[in-house]
Scaffold this active site. Structure first.
Site, mmCIF file in Angstrom:
data_model
loop_
_atom_site.group_PDB
_atom_site.id
_atom_site.type_symbol
_atom_site.label_atom_id
_atom_site.label_comp_id
_atom_site.label_asym_id
_atom_site.label_seq_id
_atom_site.Cartn_x
_atom_site.Cartn_y
_atom_site.Cartn_z
ATOM 1 N N LYS A 15 0.809 -1.217 0.000
ATOM 2 C CA LYS A 15 0.000 0.000 0.000
ATOM 3 C C LYS A 15 0.851 1.280 0.000
ATOM 4 O O LYS A 15 2.060 1.238 0.259
ATOM 5 C CB LYS A 15 -0.934 -0.024 1.223
ATOM 6 C CG LYS A 15 -1.953 -1.164 1.194
ATOM 7 C CD LYS A 15 -2.913 -1.049 2.384
ATOM 8 C CE LYS A 15 -3.949 -2.165 2.334
ATOM 9 N NZ LYS A 15 -4.977 -1.987 3.395
ATOM 10 N N TYR A 55 -12.552 -2.509 -3.611
ATOM 11 C CA TYR A 55 -13.135 -2.569 -2.273
ATOM 12 C C TYR A 55 -14.668 -2.570 -2.332
ATOM 13 O O TYR A 55 -15.315 -1.999 -1.442
ATOM 14 C CB TYR A 55 -12.634 -1.398 -1.432
ATOM 15 C CG TYR A 55 -11.221 -1.567 -0.906
ATOM 16 C CD1 TYR A 55 -10.868 -2.692 -0.149
ATOM 17 C CD2 TYR A 55 -10.239 -0.609 -1.138
ATOM 18 C CE1 TYR A 55 -9.584 -2.855 0.340
ATOM 19 C CE2 TYR A 55 -8.942 -0.761 -0.642
ATOM 20 C CZ TYR A 55 -8.630 -1.890 0.101
ATOM 21 O OH TYR A 55 -7.353 -2.048 0.603
ATOM 22 N N ASN A 118 -2.099 -0.098 6.979
ATOM 23 C CA ASN A 118 -1.590 -1.387 7.450
ATOM 24 C C ASN A 118 -0.712 -2.087 6.408
ATOM 25 O O ASN A 118 -0.586 -3.308 6.412
ATOM 26 C CB ASN A 118 -2.748 -2.268 7.925
ATOM 27 C CG ASN A 118 -3.765 -2.529 6.822
ATOM 28 O OD1 ASN A 118 -3.578 -2.097 5.689
ATOM 29 N ND2 ASN A 118 -4.820 -3.248 7.139
ATOM 30 N N HIS A 121 -2.391 -5.270 1.445
ATOM 31 C CA HIS A 121 -3.668 -5.955 1.239
ATOM 32 C C HIS A 121 -3.360 -7.322 0.640
ATOM 33 O O HIS A 121 -2.481 -7.433 -0.216
ATOM 34 C CB HIS A 121 -4.561 -5.179 0.256
ATOM 35 C CG HIS A 121 -5.694 -6.014 -0.258
ATOM 36 N ND1 HIS A 121 -6.881 -6.158 0.425
ATOM 37 C CD2 HIS A 121 -5.801 -6.804 -1.362
ATOM 38 C CE1 HIS A 121 -7.672 -6.985 -0.245
ATOM 39 N NE2 HIS A 121 -7.038 -7.396 -1.328
ATOM 40 N N GLU A 132 -9.952 -10.119 -7.841
ATOM 41 C CA GLU A 132 -8.968 -9.042 -7.720
ATOM 42 C C GLU A 132 -7.887 -9.146 -8.803
ATOM 43 O O GLU A 132 -7.441 -8.126 -9.328
ATOM 44 C CB GLU A 132 -8.346 -9.078 -6.323
ATOM 45 C CG GLU A 132 -9.346 -8.718 -5.223
ATOM 46 C CD GLU A 132 -8.851 -8.997 -3.809
ATOM 47 O OE1 GLU A 132 -9.618 -8.751 -2.855
ATOM 48 O OE2 GLU A 132 -7.696 -9.467 -3.647
#
Ligand code: CMP
Length: 141
Positions: A15, A55, A118, A121, A132
């Protein structure tokens, strides 16, 4: 595809916080040292449409607007990993969603203090991985 197929694949995003913090090499090396293969990789900035598609299950949640701002706010590295039981193996390496609660030794447990920023993903099921990968790497379909 059976659960122990060597051809199982997972879609992973390193990310924008990881890119900004110079942690791309650290994260990639954990996957490589585990023995996983990198089948595809691209440095890219997510746009709003891709964020909403990626998402889709979260777009109505209260945390989605700031998540979208974060995920579209800078470049990330998207990759496809493969290996035996790669989806579960990668989720184990990444750790629990909230970096403050993730176990020491995991990527988030060692390197993140946030529930949003975080670092990584990773696909959470074979169906998610298929969906995805089709979004990020349609040429692999
Ligand atoms: P990821 O694995 O990319 O899947 C959904 C993301 O939403 C998650 O990692 C976090 O970045 C973010 N997220 C999930 N829950 C929360 C929350 N309660 N507050 C803020 N961000 C969240």
């Amino acid at each position: 595809m059976s659960s122990n197929s060597p051809d199982e694949r997972s879609l992973v995003l390193i990310k924008p916080d990881a890119v900004r913090r110079g942690l791309v090499g650290e994260v990639l090396s954990r996957f490589e040292r585990k023995g996983l293969r990198i089948d595809a990789m691209v440095h890219r900035t997510m746009d709003a449409a891709l964020a909403d598609a990626h998402y889709a299950e979260h777009v109505d949640k209260a945390f989605y607007p700031p998540l979208k701002d974060f995920m579209t706010g800078g470049p990330l590295v998207a990759l496809v990993l493969s290996g035996d039981e790669v989806i579960d193996v990668v989720r184990g390496l990444v750790g629990a969603t909230d970096g403050r609660k993730a176990a020491a030794g995991t990527i988030r447990g060692d390197l993140s203090l946030s529930n949003r920023e975080n670092l990584v993903h990773a696909s959470d099921s074979p169906d998610s991985a298929k969906r995805e990968i089709a979004l990020w790497f349609p040429e692999l379909g």
